[in-house]
Write a protein that holds these residues in place. Structure first.
Motif, PDB file in Angstrom:
ATOM      1  N   SER A 124       0.804  -1.223   0.000  1.00 28.08           N
ATOM      2  CA  SER A 124       0.000   0.000   0.000  1.00 28.08           C
ATOM      3  C   SER A 124       0.837   1.272   0.000  1.00 28.08           C
ATOM      4  O   SER A 124       2.001   1.284   0.404  1.00 28.08           O
ATOM      5  CB  SER A 124      -0.911   0.032   1.230  1.00 28.08           C
ATOM      6  OG  SER A 124      -1.755  -1.094   1.287  1.00 28.08           O
ATOM      7  N   SER A 125       0.195   2.365  -0.429  1.00 27.69           N
ATOM      8  CA  SER A 125       0.694   3.696  -0.139  1.00 27.69           C
ATOM      9  C   SER A 125       0.568   3.918   1.366  1.00 27.69           C
ATOM     10  O   SER A 125      -0.024   3.103   2.076  1.00 27.69           O
ATOM     11  CB  SER A 125      -0.110   4.740  -0.909  1.00 27.69           C
ATOM     12  OG  SER A 125       0.003   4.537  -2.304  1.00 27.69           O
ATOM     13  N   CYS A 126       1.098   5.034   1.863  1.00 30.32           N
ATOM     14  CA  CYS A 126       1.084   5.213   3.319  1.00 30.32           C
ATOM     15  C   CYS A 126       1.084   6.682   3.699  1.00 30.32           C
ATOM     16  O   CYS A 126       1.220   7.574   2.854  1.00 30.32           O
ATOM     17  CB  CYS A 126       2.279   4.502   3.952  1.00 30.32           C
ATOM     18  SG  CYS A 126       3.884   5.238   3.553  1.00 30.32           S
ATOM     19  N   PHE A 127       0.922   6.905   4.986  1.00 37.28           N
ATOM     20  CA  PHE A 127       1.060   8.230   5.587  1.00 37.28           C
ATOM     21  C   PHE A 127       2.238   8.176   6.557  1.00 37.28           C
ATOM     22  O   PHE A 127       2.465   7.168   7.208  1.00 37.28           O
ATOM     23  CB  PHE A 127      -0.217   8.622   6.326  1.00 37.28           C
ATOM     24  CG  PHE A 127      -1.433   8.707   5.434  1.00 37.28           C
ATOM     25  CD1 PHE A 127      -1.664   9.825   4.655  1.00 37.28           C
ATOM     26  CD2 PHE A 127      -2.334   7.657   5.371  1.00 37.28           C
ATOM     27  CE1 PHE A 127      -2.774   9.898   3.812  1.00 37.28           C
ATOM     28  CE2 PHE A 127      -3.447   7.717   4.542  1.00 37.28           C
ATOM     29  CZ  PHE A 127      -3.668   8.836   3.764  1.00 37.28           C
ATOM     30  N   MET A 128       2.954   9.289   6.642  1.00 39.23           N
ATOM     31  CA  MET A 128       4.085   9.387   7.563  1.00 39.23           C
ATOM     32  C   MET A 128       3.943  10.645   8.406  1.00 39.23           C
ATOM     33  O   MET A 128       3.712  11.731   7.874  1.00 39.23           O
ATOM     34  CB  MET A 128       5.409   9.419   6.795  1.00 39.23           C
ATOM     35  CG  MET A 128       6.628   9.706   7.679  1.00 39.23           C
ATOM     36  SD  MET A 128       8.201   9.807   6.760  1.00 39.23           S
ATOM     37  CE  MET A 128       8.549   8.059   6.496  1.00 39.23           C
TER      38      MET A 128
END
Length: 372
Positions: A124-128
């Motif tokens: 998946s894409s993600c948040f940081m």
């Protein structure tokens, strides 16, 4: 030399065969065959989104299977070439076979890493989130340096990075910054960076040019797609729109369309000001909240929860996963794996694969509890 080379081939073959079950090749082949059959049906393209997702899945599965089979064929070819070279006393052929073993070992290492990136959301894409910790202005500047480091790393992977929210430091950098990182395996790789990062340098903010230590934490959670349903009852959140502010330059909205979403049961607060309308910012805020809630649920289910939480601790002394020392000497050292390098500039410019791969592969630092 021939005996040594054959031993190396046998060792590489053992590593490759050990991966067969972990890579689940038989299931992948069955799934490829099923998608191929369904793609020939007359109603396959009635649901265009589903059809495209299935074809994308098929391409990914074929890549995994083909990589394994190509590497296995390469080992077979190298072994045959060695045997023929030995019979004919042909040094050129023996050298050709020897030279091929380096690239084959690299391919096996890639397959071993792929095994470690087989989690439910690793693709998946993600948040940081990057948060400044102990260290005052230096820690806020350090948060900005980390954002740049990860942005450059993502660029090398071909991933897209957007700032969702950022709060300026009083003098420099950020108190905190939230990024959305779009790309295949973004979460799988970047989850290795979760923890506290320590910077030691001569502070540019100290009039006496003294050495200072600063800390910042990094947290990463996967973007949840629409196939995973996470119900957020209306009674469990508060949503309001405020005037945008903070860092981010032209990409950050300064109008009153900034969405601020608070999840009451967990007290998670999401602020999104990247988009140009209230509706778009609201949608992104809910997407981030779903990702955060999904990650919380994963942590509850995973046996590593205690270790993951212990990793974070306070954003201060004694809790870091990696140290970046610029003075009195220059060194970046990962305290979990023991991987280190003196090329600090390259690391801060996004050269992180050595650190990320070692963590994903489960390399352990034998001196983890020893003083630095």
């Amino acid at each position: 030399m021939a005996n040594d080379s054959m031993e190396k081939i046998n060792g590489l073959r053992e590593r490759l065969l050990a991966l067969r079950g972990h890579l689940d090749l038989d299931r992948k082949r069955s799934r490829i065959a099923l998608i191929e059959r369904e793609s020939t049906l007359p109603n396959f393209w009635d649901d265009n989104t589903k059809a495209q997702a299935m074809l994308k899945e098929k391409t990914t599965l074929e890549s995994s299977v083909n990589s394994y089979e190509k590497t296995l064929r390469g080992l077979d070819d190298a072994q045959v070439l060695f045997e023929l070279a030995a019979e004919a006393n042909d040094e050129d052929s023996a050298k050709e076979a020897e030279d091929s073993l380096g690239s084959l070992e690299t391919e096996i290492s890639k397959l071993e890493l792929a095994r470690m990136l087989s989690g439910e959301q690793d693709r998946s894409s993600c948040f940081m989130d990057i948060n400044a910790g102990a260290g005052g202005t230096d820690s806020m500047d350090w948060a900005a340096m980390l954002m740049r480091m990860y942005t450059r790393y993502c660029e090398t992977k071909g991933w897209k990075v957007e700032i969702n929210d950022a709060v300026d430091g009083e003098e420099a950098g950020f108190k905190n910054v939230s990024l959305r990182i779009e790309g295949e395996f973004a979460y799988g790789y970047l989850k290795a960076e979760v923890g506290v990062h320590r910077l030691v340098r001569i502070s540019p903010f100290d009039a006496n040019a003294r050495r200072q230590t600063a800390f910042a934490s990094v947290d990463v959670y996967p973007e949840v797609d629409d196939t995973i349903k996470i119900d957020i009852p209306e009674k469990d959140y508060e949503l309001k729109f405020i005037r945008g502010g903070g860092a981010g330059g032209q990409k950050v909205n300064k109008t009153s369309s900034t969405a601020q979403l608070r999840h009451l049961p967990t007290n998670i607060l999401i602020t999104c000001q990247t988009e140009r309308s209230q509706s778009a910012n609201k949608d992104m805020a809910f997407k981030i909240l779903r990702a955060r809630l999904y990650e919380l649920e994963l942590k509850k289910r995973e046996a590593e929860q205690a270790a993951a939480e212990a990793q974070k601790k306070d954003i201060s002394f004694g809790s870091q996963i990696r140290s970046y020392v610029l003075a009195p000497y220059r060194m970046v050292k990962d305290l979990r794996t023991g991987v280190e390098t003196g090329n600090v500039d390259a690391v801060l410019d996004g050269t992180l694969d050595e650190f990320v791969t070692a963590q994903l592969m489960g390399v352990k630092n034998p001196n983890r509890n020893a003083p630095e």
